[in-house]
Motif scaffolding. Structure first.
Motif, short mmCIF file in Angstrom:
data_model
loop_
_atom_site.label_atom_id
_atom_site.label_comp_id
_atom_site.label_asym_id
_atom_site.label_seq_id
_atom_site.Cartn_x
_atom_site.Cartn_y
_atom_site.Cartn_z
N MET A 300 32.22 8.27 -32.15
CA MET A 300 32.17 6.93 -32.73
C MET A 300 30.83 6.25 -32.43
N LEU A 301 30.34 6.44 -31.21
CA LEU A 301 29.05 5.85 -30.85
C LEU A 301 27.91 6.50 -31.62
N LEU A 302 28.01 7.80 -31.85
CA LEU A 302 26.96 8.51 -32.59
C LEU A 302 26.97 8.15 -34.07
N SER A 303 28.14 7.82 -34.62
CA SER A 303 28.24 7.57 -36.05
C SER A 303 27.45 6.33 -36.49
N ILE A 304 27.26 5.36 -35.60
CA ILE A 304 26.56 4.13 -36.00
C ILE A 304 25.07 4.38 -36.22
N PRO A 305 24.32 4.90 -35.23
CA PRO A 305 22.90 5.14 -35.51
C PRO A 305 22.67 6.20 -36.58
N LEU A 306 23.49 7.23 -36.60
CA LEU A 306 23.33 8.26 -37.63
C LEU A 306 23.64 7.69 -39.01
N GLY A 307 24.66 6.83 -39.09
CA GLY A 307 24.97 6.16 -40.35
C GLY A 307 23.84 5.26 -40.81
N PHE A 308 23.17 4.60 -39.85
CA PHE A 308 22.03 3.75 -40.21
C PHE A 308 20.89 4.58 -40.80
N VAL A 309 20.58 5.72 -40.16
CA VAL A 309 19.48 6.56 -40.64
C VAL A 309 19.77 7.09 -42.04
N LEU A 310 20.97 7.63 -42.25
CA LEU A 310 21.32 8.16 -43.56
C LEU A 310 21.43 7.05 -44.60
N GLY A 311 21.97 5.90 -44.20
CA GLY A 311 22.07 4.77 -45.13
C GLY A 311 20.71 4.22 -45.51
N LEU A 312 19.77 4.18 -44.55
CA LEU A 312 18.42 3.70 -44.85
C LEU A 312 17.73 4.63 -45.85
N GLY A 313 17.88 5.93 -45.65
CA GLY A 313 17.28 6.87 -46.59
C GLY A 313 17.84 6.69 -48.00
N GLU A 314 19.15 6.47 -48.11
CA GLU A 314 19.75 6.29 -49.43
C GLU A 314 19.34 4.96 -50.04
N TYR A 315 19.22 3.92 -49.21
CA TYR A 315 18.79 2.62 -49.73
C TYR A 315 17.37 2.70 -50.27
N LEU A 316 16.48 3.36 -49.56
CA LEU A 316 15.11 3.52 -50.04
C LEU A 316 15.05 4.38 -51.29
N THR A 317 16.08 5.19 -51.53
CA THR A 317 16.12 6.04 -52.71
C THR A 317 16.54 5.28 -53.96
N ILE A 318 17.55 4.41 -53.85
CA ILE A 318 18.10 3.77 -55.06
C ILE A 318 18.07 2.24 -55.01
N LYS A 319 17.71 1.64 -53.88
CA LYS A 319 17.60 0.17 -53.77
C LYS A 319 18.87 -0.52 -54.28
N PHE A 411 35.28 11.53 -36.97
CA PHE A 411 33.83 11.40 -36.85
C PHE A 411 33.17 11.37 -38.22
N ILE A 412 33.54 12.30 -39.11
CA ILE A 412 32.90 12.39 -40.42
C ILE A 412 33.28 11.19 -41.29
N ALA A 413 34.55 10.76 -41.22
CA ALA A 413 35.00 9.62 -42.04
C ALA A 413 34.31 8.33 -41.60
N VAL A 414 34.21 8.11 -40.29
CA VAL A 414 33.55 6.90 -39.80
C VAL A 414 32.05 6.96 -40.10
N LEU A 415 31.43 8.13 -39.94
CA LEU A 415 30.02 8.27 -40.29
C LEU A 415 29.79 7.94 -41.76
N HIS A 416 30.61 8.50 -42.64
CA HIS A 416 30.50 8.21 -44.07
C HIS A 416 30.69 6.71 -44.33
N GLY A 417 31.68 6.12 -43.66
CA GLY A 417 31.93 4.69 -43.85
C GLY A 417 30.75 3.84 -43.43
N PHE A 418 30.12 4.15 -42.31
CA PHE A 418 28.99 3.35 -41.83
C PHE A 418 27.75 3.55 -42.69
N VAL A 419 27.60 4.74 -43.28
CA VAL A 419 26.50 4.91 -44.24
C VAL A 419 26.64 3.89 -45.36
N ASN A 420 27.87 3.72 -45.88
CA ASN A 420 28.11 2.76 -46.96
C ASN A 420 28.04 1.32 -46.49
#
Length: 437
Positions: A300-319, A411-420
């Motif tokens: 759960m602790l790992l999902s937050i920073p990893l979700g931020f990194v993956l979410g930032l990459g996707e945001y920079l891709t499609i704004k 872990f995967i569901a929470v990671l996916h959720g935090f990306v969004n």
């Protein structure tokens, strides 16, 4: 015996009629007119993308809040109310059809054919006994030899015969296994190509043709049980059925709420029903689908920073735009609940717990991860950008690899959720104030 055969034929015919009838109902319920008749519109991507920027711009002019989407309608109020009831009827019909399709399909596959075959038929016994007979004749000719030599010769010859039989059997099993894998790959590639074609049409803004192809894919997967008897094919096709069902429910779902975020509940909530039916029917263990609390706190602790990194990459891709009007605690809580417990959980159950697990059993780890990540990226075609398909395919590969290593669905569901959560909430609000973002 003949009575049983006739009964089985009648059951097949009945199931065929049921599936065709239900799919005809689905065709009516998921027509593009049903989806477009709503006063509120959602992006064609099934919770895998925001509403288009043009609609957001119009909404911003009318409401001052791009998290809320309103469209004008000059029709009289009674007609507008009647339209809403029609939308609700279409929605209920579409959801019910999707569920009945899977129930009818699973009813036919409830009695899986046995996998064990009679091994005696594959041993070529006439040849073995003929060889053994010739050896026995030779043994008779040397009957005057010492008893010990005769016994030793007989044992050696028996060992040679046994070894030859085992070698022939192993060679045949290897060839049969290779043939079965090739056949399974071919039967898996067909629905993948069909889904790919439909999503390319959505990418090209040809929604009507895409809907028809998804319907045809669903019909073909539903009827595959009538033509095929391989239980492995059945299980893979059951998992594949969830993808066109996901897309068709999304395209047929009118938006009942002014806030687009709530619509995701109506898309992903009904999908949990056929998903649960498939999980139970295929007898997945809790460990296979990743339901475990092992290492839950570090994950759960790992999902937050990893979700931020993956979410930032996707945001920079499609704004993307934001789905909540501000970053208040209640709005962030609503966004987190929807993205984790509906979008993230259901999508990861489909792509990782069911589809990837089934493909792993058939083809191995790497092939399963590559196929599911490809399909995961492809189902983001509603954004209309090739870069988004590539990036989400990469994210799907990361999540597939993480699921294989951890076997942790939470872990995967929470990671996916935090990306969004970062993609549709925090990053659009925080980075929109910076030039270039």
């Amino acid at each position: 015996m003949q009575k049983l055969i006739n009964s089985h034929k009648r059951q097949k015919e009945l199931n065929f009629l049921i599936i065709v009838s239900v799919l005809f109902l689905a065709l009516l319920a998921i027509s593009p007119e049903a989806a477009s008749s709503s006063n509120l519109e959602l992006s064609p991507s099934p919770a895998m993308g925001p509403v288009s920027e043009q609609i957001r711009a119009e909404a911003l002019e009318e409401t001052g809040d791009s998290g809320v989407i309103l469209t004008s309608d000059e029709a009289p109020e009674p007609l507008r109310k009647a339209g809403r009831y029609v939308d609700i009827a279409y929605t209920v019909g579409g959801i019910g059809a999707a569920i009945l399709i899977l129930l009818g399909y699973l009813h036919m596959t409830s009695g899986e054919p046995g996998l064990a075959k009679d091994p005696l038929k594959d041993l070529h016994l006439p040849k073995i006994w003929k060889t053994a007979g010739s050896k026995a004749a030779e043994a008779d000719q040397v009957s005057r030899a010492p008893v010990t030599k005769v016994v030793e010769a007989a044992e050696t010859e028996a060992a040679e015969v046994s070894e030859a039989a085992e070698t022939a059997e192993a060679y045949k099993e290897t060839n049969l296994e290779k043939t079965e894998i090739k056949k399974l790959r071919f039967l898996t590639a067909i629905p993948i190509l069909s889904i790919t074609l439909a999503e390319i049409l959505i990418f090209s803004d040809r929604m009507g043709a895409a809907v028809w192809i998804h319907i045809g894919t669903l019909i073909a997967l539903s009827l595959s049980n009538i033509l095929m008897k391989d239980p492995e094919v059945h299980k893979i096709h059951q998992a594949m059925m969830l993808l066109p069902v996901l897309r068709l429910i999304n395209l047929s779902m009118p938006v009942f709420y002014e806030t687009t975020l709530y619509t995701f509940v109506f898309i992903y909530g009904p999908l949990a029903i056929p998903l649960a039916i498939i999980v139970v029917h295929q007898r997945h263990s809790l460990e296979q689908i990743g339901i475990t609390l092992k290492h839950i706190i570090p994950y759960m602790l790992l999902s937050i920073p990893l979700g931020f990194v993956l979410g930032l990459g996707e945001y920079l891709t499609i704004k993307t735009g934001y789905l909540i009007p501000d970053l208040s605690f209640m709005n962030l809580l609503k966004l987190t609940i929807v993205m984790v417990f509906f979008v993230g959980l259901v999508e990861e159950l489909i792509f990782r717990s069911v589809l990837q697990t089934r493909l792993e059993n058939a083809f191995g780890m790497w092939e399963a991860i590559l196929i599911t990540s490809f399909l995961f990226g492809l189902m983001h075609s509603g954004y209309g950008t090739f870069q988004e398909i590539l990036y989400t395919g990469f994210v799907g590969f990361i999540m597939g690899l993480a699921f294989y290593k951890t076997r942790s669905l939470p872990f995967i569901a929470v990671l996916h959720g935090f990306v969004n959560v970062f993609l549709f909430g925090i990053l659009p609000h925080r980075l929109s104030i910076w030039p270039g973002f």
